[in-house]
Enzyme design. Structure first.
Site, PDB file in Angstrom:
ATOM      1  CB  CYS A   1      -0.848  -0.034   1.262  1.00  0.00           C
ATOM      2  SG  CYS A   1      -1.773   1.467   1.566  1.00  0.00           S
TER       3      CYS A   1
ATOM      4  CB  CYS B   1      -3.357   4.122  -5.125  1.00  0.00           C
ATOM      5  SG  CYS B   1      -4.631   3.174  -4.257  1.00  0.00           S
TER       6      CYS B   1
END
Ligand code: DGL
Length: 271
Positions: A80, A192
């Protein structure tokens, strides 16, 4: 890149707020088919991208502490960007196992762009991160760098994995500001891990011939370095999904994850 066969037995712990880390998992599985995974979906704290750096940092510490207490693994991946920019490199000092993270590959975009216009799509917390802002400011002397943060795009990526139809019109609307630019970015950094999951949709709605960049090559080369320099001998012989909250969404994505090779699903409460 060709498949790499292992000399030792490796289990990787990987986590994200949701299904974003699956884009990293898919990449690793392609190159290292023999690695086994424990994947934690921290859906109780989803989304990370609008939470503060400090809050996310503490959450990452808790996750790694509690998972490493209950499970054996060779290395951990913070799959992440939001959690990685909020916790690395400091978090590496807290644990004895190797930890890899992912951050927007801005340097790669500088090497790739032809028209000098680069787009970065990431979460609000990633784009507000001090080192990311500093890097963007530095390169902005010679390049046009446009950023875009969208919680909606993260939600749409989750919905796709739940098997729902996602609207291309809605995705296009998110990119509206870039259509007003004199030149559209020819290189887009997907900062992302959720966004590579909707790359086909992005390719459909954005201008042709855009280069999309994300951390796939970086992750593979980091894993390669770690496994060449360490001896591991732990293999759980199964792929496990842990989730921090049980809900309908988890039930919906189970089918998709099962097809990807996950055969154990369990709730794991982070206290
Ligand atoms: N997948 C996460 C990232 O790479 C963000 C998703 C979220 O906002 O929780 O930044």
């Amino acid at each position: 890149m060709n498949k790499i066969l292992l000399k030792s037995q490796i289990t990787i712990f990987i986590f994200d707020s949701g299904v974003g880390g699956i884009s990293i998992y898919n990449q690793i599985k392609k190159i290292f088919p023999e690695i086994y995974f424990i994947y934690l979906l921290d859906n109780q704290f989803f989304p990370y991208g609008i939470k503060s750096k400090n809050y996310i940092f503490k959450r990452c510490i808790k996750i790694l502490k509690q998972i490493s207490y209950y499970y054996h693994f060779s290395l951990a991946i913070i799959a992440c960007n939001t959690a990685s920019v909020s916790s690395l490199p400091i978090i590496q000092n807290y644990f004895s196992f190797p930890i890899i993270g992912v951050t927007p590959v801005i340097n790669d975009a500088i090497n790739k762009t032809n028209n000098g216009v680069i787009g970065i799509v990431a979460t609000k917390t990633t784009l507000e991160n001090y080192s990311i802002k500093k890097k963007i400011k530095y390169y902005s002397k010679n390049y046009i760098i446009k950023t875009l943060s969208s919680k909606k795009l993260v939600l749409l990526s989750e919905e796709k994995i739940q098997g729902l139809n996602i609207s291309l019109k809605q995705i296009k609307k998110i990119f509206n500001p870039w259509y007003k630019l004199k030149n559209f970015p020819d290189t887009i950094v997907l900062g992302c891990t959720h966004f590579p999951l909707i790359i086909n949709e992005l390719k459909k709605i954005l201008p042709e011939n855009i280069t999309f960049l994300y951390s796939n090559d970086y992750i593979i080369s980091e894993i390669n370095k770690i496994i060449t320099n360490n001896r591991f001998s732990f293999n759980i012989q199964k792929n496990i999904i842990l989730y921090t909250k049980h809900n309908l969404k988890i039930e919906k994505i189970k089918k998709y994850l099962f097809h990807l090779g996950f055969n154990v699903f369990k709730k794991f409460k982070i206290k």
